[in-house]
Design an enzyme around this catalytic site. Structure first.
Site, PDB file in Angstrom:
ATOM      1  N   THR A   1       0.840  -1.198   0.000  1.00  0.00           N
ATOM      2  CA  THR A   1       0.000   0.000   0.000  1.00  0.00           C
ATOM      3  C   THR A   1       0.872   1.245   0.000  1.00  0.00           C
ATOM      4  O   THR A   1       1.951   1.261   0.601  1.00  0.00           O
ATOM      5  CB  THR A   1      -0.946   0.002   1.211  1.00  0.00           C
ATOM      6  OG1 THR A   1      -1.805   1.140   1.141  1.00  0.00           O
ATOM      7  CG2 THR A   1      -0.184   0.006   2.528  1.00  0.00           C
ATOM      8  N   TYR A   2       0.389   2.294  -0.690  1.00  0.00           N
ATOM      9  CA  TYR A   2       1.201   3.497  -0.864  1.00  0.00           C
ATOM     10  C   TYR A   2       0.453   4.795  -0.566  1.00  0.00           C
ATOM     11  O   TYR A   2       1.058   5.777  -0.158  1.00  0.00           O
ATOM     12  CB  TYR A   2       1.744   3.560  -2.295  1.00  0.00           C
ATOM     13  CG  TYR A   2       2.777   2.504  -2.593  1.00  0.00           C
ATOM     14  CD1 TYR A   2       4.132   2.765  -2.422  1.00  0.00           C
ATOM     15  CD2 TYR A   2       2.408   1.235  -3.019  1.00  0.00           C
ATOM     16  CE1 TYR A   2       5.097   1.796  -2.676  1.00  0.00           C
ATOM     17  CE2 TYR A   2       3.351   0.255  -3.278  1.00  0.00           C
ATOM     18  CZ  TYR A   2       4.691   0.539  -3.108  1.00  0.00           C
ATOM     19  OH  TYR A   2       5.638  -0.416  -3.351  1.00  0.00           O
TER      20      TYR A   2
ATOM     21  N   THR B   1       3.978  -5.590   3.019  1.00  0.00           N
ATOM     22  CA  THR B   1       5.094  -6.082   2.200  1.00  0.00           C
ATOM     23  C   THR B   1       5.639  -5.045   1.225  1.00  0.00           C
ATOM     24  O   THR B   1       6.655  -5.291   0.583  1.00  0.00           O
ATOM     25  CB  THR B   1       4.668  -7.351   1.443  1.00  0.00           C
ATOM     26  OG1 THR B   1       3.354  -7.159   0.882  1.00  0.00           O
ATOM     27  CG2 THR B   1       4.636  -8.550   2.377  1.00  0.00           C
ATOM     28  N   GLU B   2       4.983  -3.903   1.092  1.00  0.00           N
ATOM     29  CA  GLU B   2       5.537  -2.780   0.342  1.00  0.00           C
ATOM     30  C   GLU B   2       4.909  -1.504   0.867  1.00  0.00           C
ATOM     31  O   GLU B   2       3.681  -1.415   1.008  1.00  0.00           O
ATOM     32  CB  GLU B   2       5.250  -2.873  -1.162  1.00  0.00           C
ATOM     33  CG  GLU B   2       6.163  -3.782  -1.941  1.00  0.00           C
ATOM     34  CD  GLU B   2       5.898  -3.701  -3.446  1.00  0.00           C
ATOM     35  OE1 GLU B   2       5.413  -2.648  -3.922  1.00  0.00           O
ATOM     36  OE2 GLU B   2       6.177  -4.696  -4.143  1.00  0.00           O
ATOM     37  N   ASN B   3       5.766  -0.505   1.138  1.00  0.00           N
ATOM     38  CA  ASN B   3       5.287   0.829   1.468  1.00  0.00           C
ATOM     39  C   ASN B   3       6.458   1.781   1.275  1.00  0.00           C
ATOM     40  O   ASN B   3       7.560   1.529   1.769  1.00  0.00           O
ATOM     41  CB  ASN B   3       4.775   0.889   2.912  1.00  0.00           C
ATOM     42  CG  ASN B   3       4.195   2.243   3.283  1.00  0.00           C
ATOM     43  OD1 ASN B   3       4.668   2.906   4.202  1.00  0.00           O
ATOM     44  ND2 ASN B   3       3.169   2.659   2.565  1.00  0.00           N
TER      45      ASN B   3
END
Length: 1000
Positions: A781-782, A847-849
């Site tokens: 999430t960004y 797992t992604e930011n």
């Protein structure tokens, strides 16, 4: 050069004077017939070695516990030359008068005074066990005396030492490395005996202030250079040219100062602190020009006595100068000899090069060469460096270590530490690929290994000079000793590892030159495997019950929303075409497999958990040529690839993600492929490997345009079902797509005149097979968006039109380099809460930011620091305040890279990569240091200065309140207010009587 001796001047030929001729006549016999010592000397020991035997490489390891270090010196790196009241040093005066290369100064240098965390970051990456640095006397005592103490200056070294200790790097501190306070030099400097007490006072302060954390001290580093270059030749500050008197007196006073400092530690601090105090002496090796001539052997020994024995003999032998020097030097009385003898707990050696030495009549030439009757030379075959005086002669180190062991440490029984070794390269050209330094270090370190393993010399550590490029004395920034390149044209002074840094870290990792294949020990923080399948959950309602998230946070104001690298794991993806070039097992590429084995082994050896994504969009073109993921046969191809990966890497990889952001590809076949891979692992590998399998989904938070309008809340929930529920609902709930999605697509399909829904359907058997096929919930999430309900067009049929929502950016939030990815940290907390409510409170890994910056932003990425601070804080709120089972966080990304359609125009990395340089050098950004601090603290602990002390004041403590006459209201209103305040202030009647005084 701030490391060792200055360039040796060219020889001068003079006729000997009469007294010296008489001395030489008396000494002729001993010169022709060498002594028993010379016959059994180090030179004789190595005289039978052939060049090939001498240069043979020893493939072996250093003893366990060997100390690996790198170094810096205060004036070379700190900068901040007058910051916070720092006093002027003799090197400040020297450089400000234009005496260094190109009028350069150390005023800013590497700016280490303001970059403590940056330098600690480099040291952690280098894997060193210790860091040797010097304290600037003038920064702590600006005038050189205790009465001028600068607390801010002293606090800088507290911060540095604390940063080292928290990074598991032991500090080794040099009390004085040449940068004498100018105020002391104005009184004569080291030639004035009063400096002995000043140095004792300074050492006492440092031991008391830092000794609870510093356990190894050097009193001086390369004091020979101060005596010769500072007071003999005048090439260094203070620029005095007096080799006959001042040079010798300076050494005399430094030896007494060293002894006093040692006794202070021994008498006051050793028992409590348990540390060691020594001295780092510099010396070349002296090789006889003609090893067959006893006179040249004697000359080589005299060379070493004048360079090394001048300091070492008094400290390590008998408290006095070597016999061959006594006639030239000041004298110690018996009390002084006793006080100096044995004042070192170890022998520190700075060594860089060697000389050929021959016997000669020195005549009346002042200085060591004249009185020592020797002349030194350089073999033109010895490899050059950027410095005139440093040639690469590695075998000289082994011989010098043997000489020190025989001459000094055999008497005092103390270990030897190599406290400085390295070589400079010229600025310019290929600044990163420093192969000459790699060869230099490899050969010198190996000679130290020979001394340990073959000669039995007690060498306990090796220090490479230096951690980073710095100000190299008269040479300024024109010569570079660093393992890290420093860009002195950039005010941020970014540091970038050179090839030699990677080489040195490998030597440290292996503790020598033998690559070990040790049994892999899995990191302790590997998550425990699941033993049961996820519980089937009922399908989501339309809108889902998770709409309570919008209700929960609807009262928050914009202000409340925006309040505010040793990693434990590393996530990377496998390249399917690197392992199976055409996508099938038959095309196996073993070199690709070897690459991933090497990567995984390196991570595990560093106690870093590999988190592996099996497919991150890079499908083999050969498979795309047969239809790619739209072809159902892809399920079997992917099954085959994953099975191979589990079998090959699963003994070390315990965390697998089948896909990353699968919405980018094709959903139906991907979900089936994921489920099949999960079952393969569950049935074939879980019992023996004990790992986890999941899928990394992506979603941004969506905020309704009006949270009080049901239709808008339903639109926001629908948007999340289409984006996240598309994959999460089948896997984490009931094996099928969300009802909101099935209803919308089915209804649109019917209105479009289609015989069936465009959304494929799963059979009951497939639903059962798919449901529960993830051990944890992984989310990328960004950002966040605003959505509102719309009635979309029926034509053309599309995924976007099926949702009946329209998105808009949050214009009041900061933009980033990538369109649509605004910084909206509070959305992360709400997304995590939605997942908790919707999918039964699973264990979640982010797992992604991360955030993007444009290519012009290199290391000073303050926007990214703000991003991580606020987003991670929202994750912490979700964990601590909302009960979300958040288990981990992955910052995207480790380094700048190719960002798909955006190419290299933007970067997400914690490390800047120079894509214009063929070596692709990596430089840590500010965000890397900040992220490390968050990991080190495991969050955001309350700073000590903000912690409340819960206690009571003394009885009778006076509590009051106040105002001023001009500020108070009219008299009647004021009296009324005074009656009210009686409840706050004890003795209201007294308060009113005061009013009568104010308003008569």
């Amino acid at each position: 050069l701030l490391a060792s001796s200055p360039p040796h001047p060219a020889p001068r030929t003079r006729l000997p004077c009469l007294p010296q001729l008489l001395a030489r006549l008396l000494d002729d016999v001993s010169r022709i017939l060498p002594s028993d010592y010379v016959r059994t000397s180090v030179w004789e020991k190595f005289s039978t070695q052939s060049p090939s035997e001498r240069d043979d490489f020893l493939w072996d390891l250093f003893p366990e516990g060997f100390q690996w270090s790198t170094s810096s010196e205060a004036f070379k790196v700190e900068g901040g030359w007058a910051e916070h009241g720092k006093g002027e040093t003799i090197w400040d005066r020297f450089t400000h008068s234009g005496q260094a290369f190109a009028n350069q100064t150390g005023d800013l240098a590497c700016d280490s005074y303001n970059k403590v965390d940056y330098d600690a970051y480099l040291l952690r990456g280098l894997l060193v066990t210790t860091y040797q640095f010097s304290i600037s006397w003038a920064r702590v005592f600006p005038s050189g005396r205790r009465g001028s103490l600068s607390e801010k200056g002293a606090r800088y070294y507290d911060r540095l030492i604390d940063a080292l200790v928290s990074s598991a790097v032991r500090p080794v501190v040099t009390l004085h490395h040449w940068d004498l306070p100018q105020a002391l030099q104005d009184d004569g400097g080291w030639s004035n005996a009063s400096i002995i007490e000043a140095f004792r006072e300074f050492a006492d302060f440092c031991f008391a202030r830092y000794g609870d954390r510093v356990k190894t001290w050097n009193t001086f580093s390369s004091p020979w250079v101060i005596s010769i270059a500072g007071y003999g030749t005048g090439e260094h500050p203070p620029g005095i040219t007096d080799p006959i008197i001042s040079s010798y007196q300076v050494t005399h006073n430094m030896l007494k100062s060293h002894a006093e400092a040692w006794h202070v530690y021994n008498d006051k601090y050793r028992q409590q602190q348990g540390g060691k105090v020594g001295i780092a002496l510099n010396s070349d090796w002296a090789e006889p020009q003609d090893p067959s001539r006893p006179q040249d052997i004697s000359a080589a020994e005299r060379y070493l006595q004048f360079m090394l024995g001048w300091f070492a003999h008094p400290i390590f032998v008998d408290g006095d100068y070597p016999p061959s020097l006594k006639s030239q030097l000041p004298t110690f009385n018996e009390i002084e000899k006793k006080r100096i003898r044995g004042t070192a707990d170890f022998f520190g050696l700075n060594h860089y090069t060697s000389r050929l030495v021959n016997d000669t009549f020195g005549g009346c030439v002042p200085g060591p060469r004249g009185v020592g009757d020797f002349q030194e030379h350089i073999d033109p075959a010895w490899p050059l460096t950027a410095s005139e005086w440093i040639r690469s002669v590695p075998w000289g180190l082994r011989r010098l270590l043997s000489f020190i062991a025989a001459e000094y440490t055999s008497i005092t029984k103390v270990p030897i530490y190599i406290t400085g070794n390295g070589m400079p390269t010229q600025f310019g050209g290929d600044v990163f690929n420093d192969t000459e330094r790699i060869l230099f270090l490899k050969s010198y370190i190996n000679e130290a290994l020979k001394a340990v393993r073959l000669d039995g010399v007690d060498v306990r550590g090796f220090t490479v000079q230096s951690l980073m490029d710095g100000f190299e004395g008269p040479q300024g920034y024109s010569e570079r000793f660093g393992l890290h390149y420093v860009n002195f044209e950039d005010p941020n002074r970014p540091r970038t590892p050179k090839a030699s840094a990677y080489f040195y870290s490998k030597v440290i990792e292996n503790n020598g030159f033998v690559g070990l294949r040790e049994k892999m020990v899995l990191p302790k923080h590997v998550p425990q495997p699941r033993t049961t399948k996820l519980v089937r959950l009922p399908p989501s309602e339309v809108p889902s019950k998770s709409k309570v998230v919008w209700e929960k946070f609807s009262h928050q104001s914009n202000f409340e929303r925006k309040l505010a690298l040793r990693v434990k794991s590393y996530r990377f993806s496998l390249s399917w075409p690197r392992i199976f070039p055409d996508g099938s097992r038959a095309s196996l590429n073993q070199q690709g497999v070897n690459y991933y084995n090497k990567l995984i082994n390196g991570l595990v050896a560093s106690n870093i958990t590999p988190m592996v994504t099996l497919h991150h969009w890079d499908l083999p073109q050969a498979l795309q040529d047969i239809g790619g993921w739209e072809n159902v046969s892809m399920i079997n191809y992917f099954d085959e690839f994953c099975d191979f990966c589990f079998a090959t890497f699963g003994d070390r990889v315990k965390f697998w993600m089948t896909f990353n952001e699968p919405y980018v590809i094709v959903a139906h076949n991907l979900i089936k492929a994921h489920a099949k891979v999960y079952h393969i692992y569950d049935e074939r590998y879980r019992k023996t490997q004990g790992g986890l399998v999941s899928i990394s989904l992506n979603a941004d938070w969506v905020e309704p345009k009006d949270v009080d309008v049901f239709r808008e809340v339903a639109a926001a929930d629908r948007a999340l079902q289409f984006r996240l529920g598309w994959f999460a609902h089948p896997i984490f709930k009931n094996g099928d797509y969300p009802d909101a999605m099935k209803w919308m697509v089915g209804n649109k399909s019917e209105l479009q005149g289609l015989p069936a829904s465009r959304l494929p359907a799963f059979t009951d058997e497939e639903k059962e097979y798919i449901q529960g096929t993830a051990d944890v919930f992984c989310i990328n999430t960004y950002t966040s968006e605003i959505v509102h309900h719309v009635t979309s067009l029926l034509s053309p049929p599309s995924y976007d039109y099926d949702q009946d929502v329209r998105e808009a950016e949050m214009d009041d939030s900061p933009a980033t380099a990538m369109k649509g990815l605004r910084v909206v940290p509070w959305g992360l907390r709400r997304l995590l809460n939605w997942i908790k409510e919707e999918y039964g409170n699973p264990e979640i890994y982010i797992t992604e930011n991360g955030m993007s910056t444009d290519s012009k932003t290199t290391v000073d990425d303050t926007d990214r620091v703000f991003f991580y601070k606020t987003y991670i804080d929202e994750a912490l709120k979700a964990h601590n305040l909302d009960g979300v089972k958040l288990k981990g966080y992955i910052a995207w990304s480790l380094l700048d890279s190719f960002e798909w359609l955006n190419g290299y125009s933007i970067g997400f990395g914690l490390h800047h990569v120079d894509f214009n340089h063929p070596e692709r050098p990596r430089t840590p950004k500010r965000s890397a240091h900040y992220y490390y601090d968050i990991m080190r603290n495991n969050g955001f602990p309350l700073p000590d200065e903000e912690k409340l002390l819960y206690a009571r004041f003394d009885k009778g403590f006076a509590w009051s309140t106040s105002t001023a006459s001009y500020q108070v209201p009219s008299l009647p209103a004021f009296i009324s207010w005074a009656k009210c305040i009686r409840k706050l202030v004890r003795g209201g009647s007294c308060f009113e009587s005061c009013l009568e005084l104010w308003y008569p």
